[in-house]
Scaffold this active site. Structure first.
Site, short mmCIF file in Angstrom:
data_model
loop_
_atom_site.label_atom_id
_atom_site.label_comp_id
_atom_site.label_asym_id
_atom_site.label_seq_id
_atom_site.Cartn_x
_atom_site.Cartn_y
_atom_site.Cartn_z
N GLN A 177 54.59 76.07 -7.80
CA GLN A 177 54.74 77.39 -8.62
C GLN A 177 55.74 78.24 -8.50
OE1 GLN A 177 52.35 80.37 -7.23
NE2 GLN A 177 51.58 81.01 -9.05
N GLY A 178 56.58 78.13 -9.54
CA GLY A 178 57.90 78.80 -9.72
C GLY A 178 57.82 80.00 -10.39
N SER A 195 57.90 83.56 -8.45
CA SER A 195 58.64 84.46 -7.96
C SER A 195 60.55 84.32 -7.75
CB SER A 195 58.32 84.55 -6.12
OG SER A 195 56.96 84.70 -6.05
N SER A 225 56.68 77.33 -2.56
CA SER A 225 55.72 76.56 -1.45
C SER A 225 55.59 75.14 -2.14
CB SER A 225 54.42 76.95 -1.12
OG SER A 225 54.40 78.45 -0.74
N GLU A 254 44.30 81.48 -9.07
CA GLU A 254 45.04 81.71 -7.57
C GLU A 254 44.33 82.66 -6.74
OE1 GLU A 254 49.25 82.50 -7.70
OE2 GLU A 254 49.57 82.68 -5.80
N GLU A 289 48.26 95.52 -1.48
CA GLU A 289 48.59 96.75 -2.15
C GLU A 289 48.24 96.54 -3.47
OE1 GLU A 289 50.76 95.55 0.16
OE2 GLU A 289 50.71 97.06 1.57
C1 LIG Z 1 52.54 82.19 2.32
C2 LIG Z 1 53.19 82.38 1.07
C3 LIG Z 1 53.22 81.59 -0.19
C4 LIG Z 1 54.12 81.90 -1.32
N1 LIG Z 1 54.19 80.81 -2.39
C5 LIG Z 1 54.78 81.02 -3.56
C6 LIG Z 1 54.84 79.99 -4.54
O1 LIG Z 1 54.49 78.88 -4.14
N2 LIG Z 1 55.42 80.31 -5.50
C7 LIG Z 1 55.56 81.60 -5.90
O2 LIG Z 1 56.36 81.91 -7.02
N3 LIG Z 1 55.81 82.53 -4.93
C8 LIG Z 1 55.01 82.43 -3.92
N4 LIG Z 1 55.03 83.24 -2.78
C9 LIG Z 1 55.59 84.63 -3.15
C10 LIG Z 1 54.60 85.69 -3.32
O3 LIG Z 1 54.15 85.63 -4.65
C11 LIG Z 1 55.41 87.06 -3.35
O4 LIG Z 1 55.82 87.28 -2.07
C12 LIG Z 1 54.47 88.44 -3.52
O5 LIG Z 1 54.12 88.28 -4.99
C13 LIG Z 1 55.37 89.77 -3.31
O6 LIG Z 1 56.48 89.77 -3.67
P1 LIG Z 1 57.66 90.17 -3.12
O7 LIG Z 1 57.68 89.04 -1.71
O8 LIG Z 1 58.76 90.00 -4.01
O9 LIG Z 1 57.49 91.67 -2.48
P2 LIG Z 1 57.59 93.04 -3.32
O10 LIG Z 1 57.05 92.81 -4.66
O11 LIG Z 1 59.09 93.40 -3.37
O12 LIG Z 1 56.88 93.92 -2.49
C14 LIG Z 1 57.17 94.55 -1.23
C15 LIG Z 1 56.30 95.55 -0.67
O13 LIG Z 1 56.32 96.47 -1.96
C16 LIG Z 1 54.71 97.00 -2.24
N5 LIG Z 1 54.60 97.06 -3.64
C17 LIG Z 1 55.23 96.34 -4.74
N6 LIG Z 1 54.93 97.14 -5.93
C18 LIG Z 1 53.99 97.89 -5.41
C19 LIG Z 1 53.14 98.77 -6.37
N7 LIG Z 1 53.31 98.87 -7.88
N8 LIG Z 1 52.21 99.55 -5.74
C20 LIG Z 1 52.11 99.31 -4.26
N9 LIG Z 1 52.70 98.63 -3.62
C21 LIG Z 1 53.53 97.96 -4.15
C22 LIG Z 1 54.34 95.57 -1.83
O14 LIG Z 1 52.79 95.32 -1.70
C23 LIG Z 1 54.89 94.90 -0.64
O15 LIG Z 1 54.29 95.54 0.55
C24 LIG Z 1 54.51 83.06 -1.56
C25 LIG Z 1 54.27 83.97 -0.64
C26 LIG Z 1 53.83 83.73 0.67
C27 LIG Z 1 53.62 84.74 1.70
#
Ligand SMILES: Cc1cc2nc3c(=O)[nH]c(=O)nc-3n(C[C@H](O)[C@H](O)[C@H](O)COP(=O)(O)OP(=O)(O)OC[C@H]3O[C@@H](n4cnc5c(N)ncnc54)[C@H](O)[C@@H]3O)c2cc1C
Length: 411
Positions: free
Chosen positions: A134-135, A137, A169, A254, A394
């Site tokens: 899944q692309g 992020s 992933s 999901e 969150e």
């Molecule tokens: C095990 C695992 C597998 C994954 N696999 C995939 C995958 O296959 N494909 C893919 O596309 N992505 C994947 N991801 C990515 C995942 O979807 C993102 O990590 C997730 O959406 C959070 O985005 P970020 O890491 O950019 O954090 P950010 O969005 O930068 O958030 C950082 C912090 O700020 C908080 N925050 C942000 N906005 C708000 C708000 N409006 N209100 C309150 N708090 C807020 C968040 O809760 C977090 O604590 C995976 C992640 C994990 C951990």
């Protein structure tokens, strides 16, 4: 007889008998390779081959994609996938490796893809012959998913893709990717379109997959870079500019709130894997010395363990409620709560196991003195991913507050 069996329709009861018999005859037993805790951490070709072969045999037997129509490679049954899932979980069979394909890509392609595309893609997705990733992020677009910048530019009836996805992933094994792309830089939401992209065949020719090492030492994640990758317009799902709506279908599934049940195998209990449960922590506590006694004799730890057990049991009841239509006042409330609760309970349970182990919890997988073969520190680190993936806790709370409870929107 379980609650579910009591409520089985005639078709489900007959299918359940079939599943039980097939699993009894075909359970692969202890795995021949060391398996990680979840499919998202599959690292070696041997692990992948072992699990792909299991998924293929379950698919050939009709236990995967049961509720999809036969024309797209499904079983053409009605509400039978949950029956197969229950029997596989009870028998603790291995998990399926194509977890993103089954859970997210299949319902999205099914609801938004053209008929020819469904027939081309879904049978090999269900059988596990084609692994999917899944692309979504990107470095600047995780929780704020609508901010994705990877761009698709039109060129005749083709598109040229450039950009950078991250945390992808299973991309190191994937043939196909579901991908959210920007097709119009002038509009945030309406400027998004959704495609399926063959990535394995484009490696080195517009696609680069770079593994990212997790804090566990595993390499389930990847960065995926696109440089002038050319894809056909027939790989677009739904209309141009409707990518956000299509992405909502993916995210609902999901997060467990989609209407098509995801095929799910049991997760093998083996020498090399453990499930994060308070019963397993209690078992650990009875085997862990604490001075002249066992950790299970410590009254403070006992109290914490029982509290965890109660939370876990409450979650199970909660999950059962989501299967009773009369109790569903809002289609998203129970499944979204379940994702939030399950991931946070798992994280707390793994943390408790480390307290039970005490200083020995600092010994990791390769250390022969590590209690429980170092699986609990691994589970603890991985449990953080569960509260982040598919929307952080969150974000889940925001969605529940805004869309389910109708509270004012956060800025
Ligand atoms: C095990 C695992 C597998 C994954 N696999 C995939 C995958 O296959 N494909 C893919 O596309 N992505 C994947 N991801 C990515 C995942 O979807 C993102 O990590 C997730 O959406 C959070 O985005 P970020 O890491 O950019 O954090 P950010 O969005 O930068 O958030 C950082 C912090 O700020 C908080 N925050 C942000 N906005 C708000 C708000 N409006 N209100 C309150 N708090 C807020 C968040 O809760 C977090 O604590 C995976 C992640 C994990 C951990």
């Amino acid at each position: 007889m379980s609650d579910s069996e009591r409520k089985d329709t005639a078709e489900q009861a007959e299918f359940r008998r079939y599943c039980k018999a097939w699993i009894a005859d075909n359970h692969p037993g202890e795995p021949t390779v060391r398996l990680p805790l979840s499919p998202l951490e599959i690292m070696t070709p041997e692990q992948m081959a072992y699990l792909q072969s299991w998924q293929k045999s379950a698919y050939d037997a009709g236990l995967v994609g049961c509720d999809y129509p036969k024309e797209v490679g499904g079983g053409g049954r009605k509400d039978c996938q949950r029956v197969a899932n229950e029997e596989l979980v009870a028998a603790r069979t291995p998990y399926y490796p194509n977890v993103i394909g089954l859970g997210m890509a299949a319902p999205t392609v099914f609801h938004h893809g053209k008929e020819a595309l469904k027939q081309q893609l879904l049978p090999r997705l269900f059988s596990g012959e084609d692994i999917w990733c899944q692309g979504f992020s990107e470095p600047g677009a995780g929780s704020d998913l609508a901010n994705v910048q990877t761009f698709a530019e039109p060129k005749g009836d083709k598109w040229i893709i450039n950009g950078h996805k991250v945390w992808t992933s299973l991309a190191h094994f994937a043939e196909w990717m579901i991908i959210l792309l920007r097709t119009d830089k002038g509009h945030k939401y309406e400027g998004l379109s959704y495609f399926v992209v063959p990535i394995a065949s484009a490696l080195g020719k517009g696609v680069t997959v770079k593994p990212l090492i997790k804090m566990t030492g595993e390499t389930g994640f990847n960065e995926v870079l696109f440089e002038n990758l050319e894809v056909d317009d027939s790989f677009r799902l739904d209309e141009l500019g409707k990518g956000w709506q299509v992405a909502m279908t993916t995210l609902l599934h999901e997060r467990g709130a989609g209407e098509l049940v995801t095929p799910r195998a049991g997760g093998l209990k083996s020498e090399s894997s453990l499930s994060i449960s308070s019963r397993n922590v209690m078992d650990l506590a009875t085997k862990t010395p604490r001075g002249a006694q066992q950790a299970s004799d410590d009254p403070l730890l006992r109290d914490r363990m029982v509290r965890q057990l109660i939370r876990e049991e409450a979650l199970k009841e909660h999950q059962r409620r989501s299967r009773v239509p009369a109790l569903i006042d809002h289609p998203m409330r129970l499944p979204l709560q379940n994702k939030l609760l399950a991931s946070e309970i798992a994280q707390d349970t793994a943390a408790l196991a480390l307290e039970v182990e005490g200083p020995a919890a600092s010994l990791y997988l390769a250390d022969e003195n590590a209690p429980a073969r170092g699986q609990w520190p691994l589970a603890y680190m991985n449990s953080y991913g569960m509260t982040i993936a598919a929307g952080t806790s969150e974000i889940q709370r925001n969605i529940l507050g805004e869309r389910v409870l109708g509270l004012a929107k956060s800025k």
